[in-house]
Design an enzyme around this catalytic site. Sequence first.
Site, mmCIF file in Angstrom:
data_model
loop_
_atom_site.group_PDB
_atom_site.id
_atom_site.type_symbol
_atom_site.label_atom_id
_atom_site.label_comp_id
_atom_site.label_asym_id
_atom_site.label_seq_id
_atom_site.Cartn_x
_atom_site.Cartn_y
_atom_site.Cartn_z
ATOM 1 N N LYS A 1 44.247 -1.364 -30.544
ATOM 2 C CA LYS A 1 43.116 -2.055 -30.867
ATOM 3 C C LYS A 1 42.370 -2.722 -29.958
ATOM 4 O O LYS A 1 41.196 -2.787 -29.994
ATOM 5 C CB LYS A 1 43.636 -3.044 -32.076
ATOM 6 C CG LYS A 1 44.319 -2.441 -33.250
ATOM 7 C CD LYS A 1 44.668 -3.734 -34.195
ATOM 8 C CE LYS A 1 45.574 -3.177 -35.288
ATOM 9 N NZ LYS A 1 46.227 -4.577 -35.786
ATOM 10 N N GLY A 2 43.217 -3.047 -28.924
ATOM 11 C CA GLY A 2 42.497 -4.104 -27.840
ATOM 12 C C GLY A 2 41.268 -3.583 -27.192
ATOM 13 O O GLY A 2 40.330 -4.265 -26.858
ATOM 14 N N ASP B 1 49.106 -4.497 -17.894
ATOM 15 C CA ASP B 1 50.137 -5.754 -17.527
ATOM 16 C C ASP B 1 51.410 -4.990 -16.935
ATOM 17 O O ASP B 1 51.187 -4.924 -15.568
ATOM 18 C CB ASP B 1 50.593 -6.233 -19.157
ATOM 19 C CG ASP B 1 51.285 -7.565 -18.796
ATOM 20 O OD1 ASP B 1 51.246 -8.273 -18.016
ATOM 21 O OD2 ASP B 1 52.060 -7.860 -19.871
ATOM 22 N N ASP C 1 44.340 -9.861 -28.412
ATOM 23 C CA ASP C 1 44.979 -10.653 -29.415
ATOM 24 C C ASP C 1 46.203 -11.651 -28.988
ATOM 25 O O ASP C 1 46.792 -11.335 -28.160
ATOM 26 C CB ASP C 1 45.383 -9.929 -30.764
ATOM 27 C CG ASP C 1 46.501 -9.147 -30.413
ATOM 28 O OD1 ASP C 1 46.694 -8.470 -29.278
ATOM 29 O OD2 ASP C 1 47.270 -9.377 -30.964
ATOM 30 N N PHE D 1 48.746 -15.206 -20.084
ATOM 31 C CA PHE D 1 48.315 -14.450 -21.441
ATOM 32 C C PHE D 1 47.033 -14.913 -21.729
ATOM 33 O O PHE D 1 46.619 -16.079 -21.949
ATOM 34 C CB PHE D 1 49.508 -15.105 -22.517
ATOM 35 C CG PHE D 1 49.300 -14.059 -23.613
ATOM 36 C CD1 PHE D 1 49.857 -12.807 -23.524
ATOM 37 C CD2 PHE D 1 48.636 -14.314 -24.825
ATOM 38 C CE1 PHE D 1 49.774 -12.012 -24.523
ATOM 39 C CE2 PHE D 1 48.541 -13.491 -25.792
ATOM 40 C CZ PHE D 1 49.079 -12.076 -25.779
ATOM 41 N N VAL D 2 46.115 -13.946 -21.792
ATOM 42 C CA VAL D 2 44.920 -14.211 -22.317
ATOM 43 C C VAL D 2 44.236 -13.466 -23.611
ATOM 44 O O VAL D 2 45.086 -12.507 -24.148
ATOM 45 C CB VAL D 2 43.767 -13.513 -21.284
ATOM 46 C CG1 VAL D 2 43.965 -14.493 -19.988
ATOM 47 C CG2 VAL D 2 44.086 -11.913 -20.956
ATOM 48 N N GLU E 1 40.971 1.039 -21.602
ATOM 49 C CA GLU E 1 41.762 0.115 -21.764
ATOM 50 C C GLU E 1 41.462 -1.263 -21.734
ATOM 51 O O GLU E 1 40.457 -1.675 -20.888
ATOM 52 C CB GLU E 1 43.012 0.249 -20.870
ATOM 53 C CG GLU E 1 44.113 1.045 -21.294
ATOM 54 C CD GLU E 1 45.136 0.143 -22.462
ATOM 55 O OE1 GLU E 1 44.429 -0.884 -22.936
ATOM 56 O OE2 GLU E 1 46.314 0.514 -22.444
ATOM 57 N N ASP E 2 41.913 -2.373 -22.422
ATOM 58 C CA ASP E 2 41.613 -3.581 -22.285
ATOM 59 C C ASP E 2 42.431 -4.315 -21.246
ATOM 60 O O ASP E 2 41.607 -5.026 -20.335
ATOM 61 C CB ASP E 2 42.060 -4.252 -23.669
ATOM 62 C CG ASP E 2 43.388 -4.152 -24.105
ATOM 63 O OD1 ASP E 2 44.046 -3.239 -23.462
ATOM 64 O OD2 ASP E 2 43.607 -4.782 -25.124
ATOM 65 N N LYS F 1 46.606 -7.107 -14.484
ATOM 66 C CA LYS F 1 47.481 -8.138 -13.845
ATOM 67 C C LYS F 1 48.485 -7.420 -12.733
ATOM 68 O O LYS F 1 49.446 -7.074 -13.369
ATOM 69 C CB LYS F 1 48.256 -8.811 -15.125
ATOM 70 C CG LYS F 1 47.622 -9.527 -16.159
ATOM 71 C CD LYS F 1 48.533 -10.186 -16.884
ATOM 72 C CE LYS F 1 47.868 -10.661 -18.244
ATOM 73 N NZ LYS F 1 48.985 -11.176 -19.295
ATOM 74 N N ARG G 1 40.702 -11.756 -31.439
ATOM 75 C CA ARG G 1 40.062 -10.697 -30.887
ATOM 76 C C ARG G 1 38.663 -10.837 -30.692
ATOM 77 O O ARG G 1 37.924 -10.315 -29.796
ATOM 78 C CB ARG G 1 40.450 -9.387 -31.507
ATOM 79 C CG ARG G 1 41.912 -8.945 -31.496
ATOM 80 C CD ARG G 1 41.945 -7.762 -32.237
ATOM 81 N NE ARG G 1 43.214 -7.404 -32.462
ATOM 82 C CZ ARG G 1 44.185 -6.753 -31.725
ATOM 83 N NH1 ARG G 1 44.199 -6.454 -30.407
ATOM 84 N NH2 ARG G 1 45.378 -6.426 -32.139
HETATM 85 P P1 IMP Z 1 51.642 -3.193 -20.836
HETATM 86 O O1 IMP Z 1 52.341 -2.149 -21.286
HETATM 87 O O2 IMP Z 1 52.740 -3.933 -20.292
HETATM 88 O O3 IMP Z 1 50.653 -2.796 -19.617
HETATM 89 O O4 IMP Z 1 50.788 -3.879 -21.723
HETATM 90 C C1 IMP Z 1 49.632 -3.274 -22.040
HETATM 91 C C2 IMP Z 1 49.286 -3.919 -23.613
HETATM 92 O O5 IMP Z 1 50.160 -5.285 -23.938
HETATM 93 C C3 IMP Z 1 47.768 -4.126 -23.630
HETATM 94 O O6 IMP Z 1 46.967 -3.009 -24.130
HETATM 95 C C4 IMP Z 1 47.727 -5.318 -24.768
HETATM 96 O O7 IMP Z 1 47.831 -4.976 -25.847
HETATM 97 C C5 IMP Z 1 49.107 -6.213 -24.454
HETATM 98 N N1 IMP Z 1 48.957 -7.278 -23.525
HETATM 99 C C6 IMP Z 1 49.158 -7.292 -22.267
HETATM 100 N N2 IMP Z 1 48.976 -8.649 -21.438
HETATM 101 C C7 IMP Z 1 48.236 -9.174 -22.501
HETATM 102 C C8 IMP Z 1 47.412 -10.306 -22.646
HETATM 103 O O8 IMP Z 1 47.404 -11.275 -21.529
HETATM 104 N N3 IMP Z 1 46.852 -10.895 -23.642
HETATM 105 C C9 IMP Z 1 46.755 -10.009 -24.909
HETATM 106 N N4 IMP Z 1 47.531 -8.887 -24.824
HETATM 107 C C10 IMP Z 1 48.094 -8.295 -23.597
HETATM 108 MG MG MG Z 2 48.226 -6.312 -28.342
#
Ligand code: IMP
Ligand code: MG
Length: 187
Positions: free
Chosen positions: A50-51, A110, A166, A159-160, A106-107, A138, A172
């Site tokens: 959703k992000g 991480d 969200d 964490f943002v 992508e939003d 990040k 959101r």
């Molecule tokens: P990854 O798989 O660890 O790269 O995480 C990506 C997903 O984790 C993103 O699409 C977000 O949904 C969630 N996410 C990671 N960091 C944050 C944050 O700081 N705030 C909110 N959602 C996050």
């Molecule tokens: Mg999320």
Amino acid sequence: MTQNVRDLEADVDHVMIDQAQLQARIAEMAQAIEADFAAEEDLLLICVLKGGYVFLSDLSRALKRPHELDFMGVSSYGALTESSGEVRIVMDLKQPIAGRNVLIVEDIIDSGRTLDYMRRNLLARSPASLRIVTLLNKPSRRAVDVQVDYIGFDIPDEFVVGYGLDFAELYRNLPFVGVLKPEVFSD
Ligand code: IMP
Ligand code: MG
């Protein structure tokens, strides 16, 4: 009239990136994307739900060139503020992408696990090209190396929320990227 409405902004400790900074950077990103595709070239933006919905909406309107949109819903199991790396497709694309120029929207990246999964999944469908744009990154948290073509902002390991992001499905709709007060996580 609004006295019984929960004030989400009251939960915010500080704003990390405000609306004006977001809009200015998105305009620059749209220009960079336009410079990389020939005028008549096909372009399909795939929003990761959703992000990604708020960023997609602004990025799509900042792009002056023609482009199509599609959506993919992914969900990763895990704790509220950290993804486990086990990614599930909860909603797939409406159309095949074979032969298309695809740009994943992508939003935030991480650990990189969600995007790595998306990338491999979409590459198996034989697009003509596959690029990635993310609003936030990040870098200090990366566990899986994934090449990103366009990055809006590198941010610290905090964490943002807001602008599509969200915490426990809320915040959101905040128009900025911000950091929540510590007590919000423990409530
Ligand atoms: P990854 O798989 O660890 O790269 O995480 C990506 C997903 O984790 C993103 O699409 C977000 O949904 C969630 N996410 C990671 N960091 C944050 C944050 O700081 N705030 C909110 N959602 C996050
Ligand atoms: Mg999320």
